[in-house]
Design an enzyme around this catalytic site. Structure first.
Site, PDB file in Angstrom:
ATOM      1  N   ARG A  35      55.576  80.039  64.142  1.00 24.80           N
ATOM      2  CA  ARG A  35      55.525  78.886  65.044  1.00 24.80           C
ATOM      3  C   ARG A  35      54.693  79.227  66.278  1.00 24.80           C
ATOM      4  NH1 ARG A  35      56.533  74.287  63.336  1.00 24.80           N
ATOM      5  NH2 ARG A  35      57.013  73.660  65.454  1.00 24.80           N
ATOM      6  N   CYS A  36      54.147  78.190  66.926  1.00 23.55           N
ATOM      7  CA  CYS A  36      53.346  78.412  68.117  1.00 23.55           C
ATOM      8  C   CYS A  36      54.216  79.043  69.220  1.00 23.55           C
ATOM      9  CB  CYS A  36      52.752  77.096  68.621  1.00 23.55           C
ATOM     10  SG  CYS A  36      53.890  76.046  69.524  1.00 23.55           S
ATOM     11  N   PRO A  37      53.715  79.902  70.066  1.00 27.67           N
ATOM     12  CA  PRO A  37      52.302  80.290  70.179  1.00 27.67           C
ATOM     13  C   PRO A  37      51.956  81.553  69.390  1.00 27.67           C
ATOM     14  CG  PRO A  37      53.494  81.129  72.062  1.00 27.67           C
ATOM     15  CD  PRO A  37      54.517  80.436  71.193  1.00 27.67           C
TER      16      PRO A  37
END
Lengths: 79, 360
Positions: free
Chosen positions: A13-15
């Site tokens: 998942r980001c970041p």
């Protein structure tokens, strides 16, 4: 030119994909191509913003396949 | 000792003037103004007074105003009321999700925005082959970016115009030409649950929901809340100009301090062309939820447009459309009570937290 390495961030998942590719870019040579695999929806918009902020260049091959090229220029992030 | 949380979220407390009047409003305005009783007649007078006051402060005549209890439905009423089945809906990709949802259900064209958040109208400038409705955002609630709406509307002389004033509120004037406009009472520190629909061209607007009789909206909105909204608007109008100048200076200080002391911060939009109280900042290599959580622990409540803070885990469509970094985002909304000292302390805390997260 072909990518010299593949950086697999699928499922992250980001970041995280941006953090991982930034670290990988540090270990690459100027002009070297890296392939980034990521299925996070924030990756493409964030890669483009990262490119603008750091000077490295990016392109999208498909929804989950991106090419990142290290560019040594002023503004280069040295994270 | 309980920790005091400093509020920089987009929500703020009801305006003090409205809060003080609320009990009396509930005391007097409980009856149904449409009925015949003495109490209803009294409620009717109170309602008319409140509507006249709001109309006067918005510079719109009272008969053009309708009130909507579920405020976000106002976007639908405003736009769909102008939109015939064969029409094309023009809108921007940074519109509120209610407008994007409507656009997806109709023939529509989403106009892109530049890095500074300004709408690019060029894809829609070719002579139209169908009638068009343009949903024009006056200012963006997430970044504060103000659109050049006067110029935009001028470029589309044939289109029906639905203006979204829900974030701009009274900060900006109505354009020369408009057909419908939507306001949210919250934008002037009024209560939640009061949406105000203004219909300028009654012959172009048709109630888009199934209805019986001439009513343009259901009308199930609390009269005491309309009264409180009118009082908040009256008070806000008097103090607005002074507050806007003060908050713009604080925002200027905030943006300068952040960008000069924290590396790799992406600030959405230019303050010169934005509402004075909204600041959207994204920090490279920082997780938005972690940033928000640590700042909350330190006593600061903020919003975020990052994916990890959204219900659907999708990044902010506004930031993504602008090309602004979507991760590590915080939105700092200044309120009438915000001070530069508070913001100085907040900046120090942001610096500490961002450095901590990045050094892991």
């Amino acid at each position: 030119m072909k990518p010299t390495r593949e950086v697999d961030c699928l499922g992250m998942r980001c970041p995280l994909p941006i953090i991982v590719i930034a670290k990988e870019i540090l270990n690459s040579n100027n002009g070297e191509l890296l392939r980034l695999l990521s299925d996070d929806p924030a990756t493409w918009p964030d890669l483009q913003a990262w490119s603008r902020m750091t000077g490295n260049t990016v392109s999208r091959q498909s929804e989950t396949n991106f090419i990142v090229v290290r560019q040594n220029q002023s503004g280069q992030d040295s994270r | 000792m309980a920790q005091i949380t400093r509020n920089f979220t987009s929500e703020g407390p009801l305006h003090l003037a409205a809060r003080e009047a609320l009990e009396s409003a509930f005391d007097q305005g409980w009856a149904d103004p449409r009925k015949l009783s003495h109490q209803s007649a009294k409620a009717r007078v109170l309602k008319n007074e409140a509507i006249e006051s709001i109309a006067s402060n918005l510079h719109i005549s009272a008969e053009k105003l309708e009130f909507i209890g579920e405020a976000r439905l106002g976007h639908y009423y405003s736009i769909a009321g102008l939109l015939r089945p064969q029409d094309l809906l023009l809108h921007s990709v940074v519109d509120k999700s209610e407008i994007l949802a409507l656009a997806r259900s109709r023939a529509s064209m989403g106009l892109p925005v530049s890095l500074d958040g300004q709408i690019d109208i060029s894809p829609a400038l070719a002579p139209p082959s169908v009638d068009r409705v343009f949903a024009v955002q006056i200012a963006n609630g997430e970044t504060g970016v103000i659109q050049n709406y006067t110029e935009i509307i001028r470029e589309f002389p044939e289109a029906r115009i639905a203006c979204d004033f829900s974030s701009a509120g009274i900060a900006l004037p109505l354009p020369e030409r408009w057909d419908s406009a939507f306001f949210d009472s919250k934008s002037w520190q009024g209560p939640e649950g009061v949406g105000i629909l203004a219909i300028n061209s009654a012959h172009k607007w048709i109630n888009p929901l199934p209805h019986i009789g001439p009513a343009r909206v259901p009308g199930s909105v609390s009269l005491p809340l309309i009264m409180a909204s009118a009082i908040a608007l009256e008070a806000k109008k008097k103090e607005f100009d002074g507050q806007a100048i003060r908050l713009r200076e604080i925002s200027k200080y905030l943006r300068k301090e952040i960008s000069s002391t924290i590396a790799h911060c992406d600030i959405a939009g230019n303050l010169e062309s934005s509402l004075p109280h909204i600041n959207s900042l994204s920090f490279l290599y920082v997780e938005g939820e972690e940033l928000l959580r640590q700042l909350d622990n330190a006593g600061y409540a903020l919003d975020s447009g990052s994916a990890c803070s959204a219900d659907d885990l999708a990044p902010s469509h506004v930031l993504a459309a602008m090309g602004v970094l979507t991760h590590g985002n915080i939105r700092i909304t200044l309120h009438a009570s915000s001070t530069q000292d508070e913001v100085r302390d907040l900046v120090q805390e942001i610096r500490r937290v961002v450095e901590g997260i990045r050094s892991r």
